[in-house]
Design a protein around this motif. Sequence first.
Motif, PDB file in Angstrom:
ATOM      1  N   UNK A 205      13.039  -3.684  -1.911  1.00 37.64           N
ATOM      2  CA  UNK A 205      13.296  -2.525  -2.751  1.00 37.64           C
ATOM      3  C   UNK A 205      12.140  -1.534  -2.723  1.00 37.64           C
ATOM      4  N   UNK A 206      12.493  -0.250  -2.702  1.00 38.28           N
ATOM      5  CA  UNK A 206      11.532   0.830  -2.916  1.00 38.28           C
ATOM      6  C   UNK A 206      11.858   1.451  -4.261  1.00 38.28           C
ATOM      7  N   UNK A 207      10.862   1.535  -5.132  1.00 41.89           N
ATOM      8  CA  UNK A 207      11.053   2.075  -6.475  1.00 41.89           C
ATOM      9  C   UNK A 207      10.359   3.426  -6.586  1.00 41.89           C
ATOM     10  N   UNK A 208      11.132   4.461  -6.810  1.00 41.43           N
ATOM     11  CA  UNK A 208      10.616   5.807  -7.073  1.00 41.43           C
ATOM     12  C   UNK A 208      10.627   5.978  -8.583  1.00 41.43           C
ATOM     13  N   UNK A 209       9.454   5.855  -9.192  1.00 40.07           N
ATOM     14  CA  UNK A 209       9.350   5.658 -10.638  1.00 40.07           C
ATOM     15  C   UNK A 209       9.251   6.951 -11.436  1.00 40.07           C
ATOM     16  N   UNK A 210       9.446   8.103 -10.789  1.00 42.80           N
ATOM     17  CA  UNK A 210       9.403   9.384 -11.479  1.00 42.80           C
ATOM     18  C   UNK A 210       8.118   9.490 -12.308  1.00 42.80           C
ATOM     19  N   UNK A 211       8.234   9.863 -13.596  1.00 44.68           N
ATOM     20  CA  UNK A 211       7.057  10.022 -14.462  1.00 44.68           C
ATOM     21  C   UNK A 211       6.951   8.904 -15.496  1.00 44.68           C
ATOM     22  N   UNK A 212       7.510   7.727 -15.180  1.00 43.65           N
ATOM     23  CA  UNK A 212       7.272   6.578 -16.060  1.00 43.65           C
ATOM     24  C   UNK A 212       5.767   6.382 -16.215  1.00 43.65           C
ATOM     25  N   UNK A 213       5.040   6.571 -15.121  1.00 45.42           N
ATOM     26  CA  UNK A 213       3.584   6.643 -15.122  1.00 45.42           C
ATOM     27  C   UNK A 213       3.175   7.674 -14.097  1.00 45.42           C
ATOM     28  N   UNK A 255       4.795   6.609  -8.067  1.00 47.03           N
ATOM     29  CA  UNK A 255       4.852   7.602  -9.137  1.00 47.03           C
ATOM     30  C   UNK A 255       4.920   8.997  -8.522  1.00 47.03           C
ATOM     31  N   UNK A 256       5.621   9.890  -9.180  1.00 46.33           N
ATOM     32  CA  UNK A 256       5.843  11.223  -8.624  1.00 46.33           C
ATOM     33  C   UNK A 256       4.542  11.991  -8.402  1.00 46.33           C
ATOM     34  N   UNK A 257       3.568  11.823  -9.293  1.00 46.52           N
ATOM     35  CA  UNK A 257       2.373  12.672  -9.257  1.00 46.52           C
ATOM     36  C   UNK A 257       1.107  11.925  -8.819  1.00 46.52           C
ATOM     37  N   UNK A 258       1.259  10.823  -8.126  1.00 47.72           N
ATOM     38  CA  UNK A 258       0.106  10.014  -7.732  1.00 47.72           C
ATOM     39  C   UNK A 258      -0.627  10.670  -6.563  1.00 47.72           C
ATOM     40  N   UNK A 259      -1.893  11.101  -6.747  1.00 49.00           N
ATOM     41  CA  UNK A 259      -2.636  11.736  -5.651  1.00 49.00           C
ATOM     42  C   UNK A 259      -2.874  10.807  -4.466  1.00 49.00           C
ATOM     43  N   UNK A 260      -2.777   9.509  -4.686  1.00 49.42           N
ATOM     44  CA  UNK A 260      -3.017   8.554  -3.605  1.00 49.42           C
ATOM     45  C   UNK A 260      -1.822   8.436  -2.651  1.00 49.42           C
TER      46      UNK A 260
END
Length: 267
Positions: A205-213, A255-260
Amino acid sequence: MKVHILHTGKVYIDQALAYKEKNLHPMPYTGWLRGEEKKMWVPVSSYLIEHPKGLILVDTGWHEEMRTNQKKHLGRLAYSMYRGELPEGDSIIDKLNTFGVKSNEIDFVLLSHLHSDHVSGLNHLLDAKKILTSELEWKAANKKIGYIKSMWEGAPIKTFELEDVPYGPFNKGLDLFGDGTLFLIHTPGHTDGMFSILVKMDEGWLLLASDVGYSNKSWTQMILPGVTTNKSNARQSLKWVRDFSSRKDCIQAIANHDPAIKPQIIE
């Protein structure tokens, strides 16, 4: 199955918007009266999923008006809290053009939630075959503050009701194709109706977690986003992402906004 991770601009926010802080400032996430040392640039991500049953776009990034008139596009209040950047070539239409994909060839535009950095570019995609968000999110976005309703005004958005699914903090969501290959997982807390995307790849599974974190450290350290509509739900959603990401059959949680997380293709 291929998942293209796209950076459709970036956003300059206070660190307290990404990672909840406890201090004397009543609303540190706004960035008001806080110095530049508290600010950070983070990517605004969208995802193009090549599924055997259709092309799916998750979130839309910034509209090209962000290059010319941000204050008008965001409104004065939002503009006072954050600003965006959309380099040439980074709008969702620019990105689709590089793949030779036209907006009317997109089978689903999935709006994880209706905050500006996820829905701003929607007007570039109005001729997609179907635009979908959750009924809970749609109702909240049209009643509560924190949304910029002009970004979806007149858009042919359809909504879905939550159904029982085998995954998620509340086991609610939508099996998009009814075959167990792509789930919209109800992960509320940051907003009332936000959902994450669970994609069945060959190896798990690939989880695209949006802004949960806002990054991996959000769930490994259990740091809530600075803005939540329900802290209990937000904590439960974050805990589910943490637990699911540690499963042997989870390739990655993003996470959507993760700089890494850099633009890439996962297949």
